[in-house]
Design an enzyme around this catalytic site. Sequence first.
Site, PDB file in Angstrom:
ATOM      1  N   TYR A  57      27.273 -21.272  27.194  1.00 31.36           N
ATOM      2  CA  TYR A  57      28.170 -20.628  26.244  1.00 31.36           C
ATOM      3  C   TYR A  57      28.265 -21.461  24.971  1.00 31.36           C
ATOM      4  O   TYR A  57      28.735 -22.603  24.987  1.00 31.36           O
ATOM      5  CB  TYR A  57      29.568 -20.451  26.841  1.00 31.36           C
ATOM      6  CG  TYR A  57      29.628 -19.592  28.086  1.00 31.36           C
ATOM      7  CD1 TYR A  57      28.569 -18.783  28.479  1.00 31.36           C
ATOM      8  CD2 TYR A  57      30.768 -19.596  28.886  1.00 31.36           C
ATOM      9  CE1 TYR A  57      28.639 -18.004  29.625  1.00 31.36           C
ATOM     10  CE2 TYR A  57      30.847 -18.821  30.031  1.00 31.36           C
ATOM     11  CZ  TYR A  57      29.773 -18.033  30.397  1.00 31.36           C
ATOM     12  OH  TYR A  57      29.844 -17.269  31.534  1.00 31.36           O
ATOM     13  N   HIS A 115      23.785 -20.482  37.315  1.00 27.80           N
ATOM     14  CA  HIS A 115      24.143 -19.334  36.475  1.00 27.80           C
ATOM     15  C   HIS A 115      23.443 -18.039  36.892  1.00 27.80           C
ATOM     16  O   HIS A 115      24.024 -16.957  36.804  1.00 27.80           O
ATOM     17  CB  HIS A 115      23.840 -19.654  35.015  1.00 27.80           C
ATOM     18  CG  HIS A 115      24.755 -18.981  34.053  1.00 27.80           C
ATOM     19  ND1 HIS A 115      25.171 -19.538  32.877  1.00 27.80           N
ATOM     20  CD2 HIS A 115      25.364 -17.777  34.096  1.00 27.80           C
ATOM     21  CE1 HIS A 115      25.965 -18.714  32.237  1.00 27.80           C
ATOM     22  NE2 HIS A 115      26.099 -17.630  32.953  1.00 27.80           N
TER      23      HIS A 115
END
Length: 281
Positions: A57, A115
Site C-alpha cells: 500500500y 498477500h
Amino acid sequence: MPSTIRTTTLPSGEVVPVLGQGTWKMGEDSRRRADEVAALRLGLDLGVTLIDTAEMYASGGAEEVVAQAIAGRRDETFLVSKVLPSNASRAGVARACENSLKRLATDRIDLYLLHWPGSVPLAETIEAFEALRKAGKIRHWGVSNFDTHEMEELVGLPDGGYVQTNQILYNLSQRGPEFDLLPWSRQRGIPLMAYSPVDQGALARNSKLEAIATRHNVTPAQIALAWVLRQDGVIAIPKASKQEHVSQNVAALDIKLTPEDFADIDRAFPPPTRKRGLEMI
C-alpha cells in the site's frame, strides 16, 4: 456507539474485534495524512483496535501512516500487515518483515499475511513465517486471496495448521465465498477477513440498498457493512480516511437486520448457487 465491539476468536485463541480498519490507498497523498491519522486514532478510541495494512500500500506509505496513528498506543493495537508474493522466499520474507517493522515503528507485527498466492513454494513461505514467529518478529501469520483448494493445500503442509486467517474480497456484490470457502473456513474455526466490504464505495451509492437504509435511518454503506458483520467468523476491514466514516462504520455494529431486510438483500444480490473462482482486487 456500541459500548463494546463484538469479537471473534482466532485459532490461536486470541480474541480480535470483528470490525477493523483498512488502510488501502492511505499514504498516497501527504495532504491527506492528517485526516488519515486522525481517522485511525478515532477508531482506536472507539475500540476498533485491529488495523490492517501492507507493504504494497503506497509502497510502504500506508504503514508509515499507521505508525503515526498508533504512536504511544501500540499495545492496544492488533496490527496486521502483508508481504508481497515476490518477497515470499525465506530471505525475502525476513527482509520484508524487517522493512515493515521499521516503517511501522514497532518491534512486532501481530498478524503477518501472504498477500496472495505466488510462485514461491508455499512450504518455503510457511517456514519463513514460522522462523519470524519463533523470533518474536510476528505473533501470528495467515494468508490473503486464497481460494478453497489453496487453503486445503496450505493446511496439509507442515505447520500449515498455524494459519490464523484468510483475507478475501467479500461483500454483497461478491458473494461467491459463501458457496464453499466460507463454510470450509467456519468449519475449521479460521475467520475470514473481508476487505472492501462496501465494494470500494460502490455499495454506498447502490439504489437497491436505499429502501433498507431508510427503514433503519442509516446509509446504504452502513447496511452493506452490517450485512458482512452479521456473518459468524468474518472480520470486516473497511477503509475510512475521514472521522465521520469511522463513526458510521462503528454504528453499523448496532444495526439489526430483519428477515424482511435479508429477503430484500437476497433478491437484489442473489447468493451463489455454484462454485465461482475467488475474486480479488
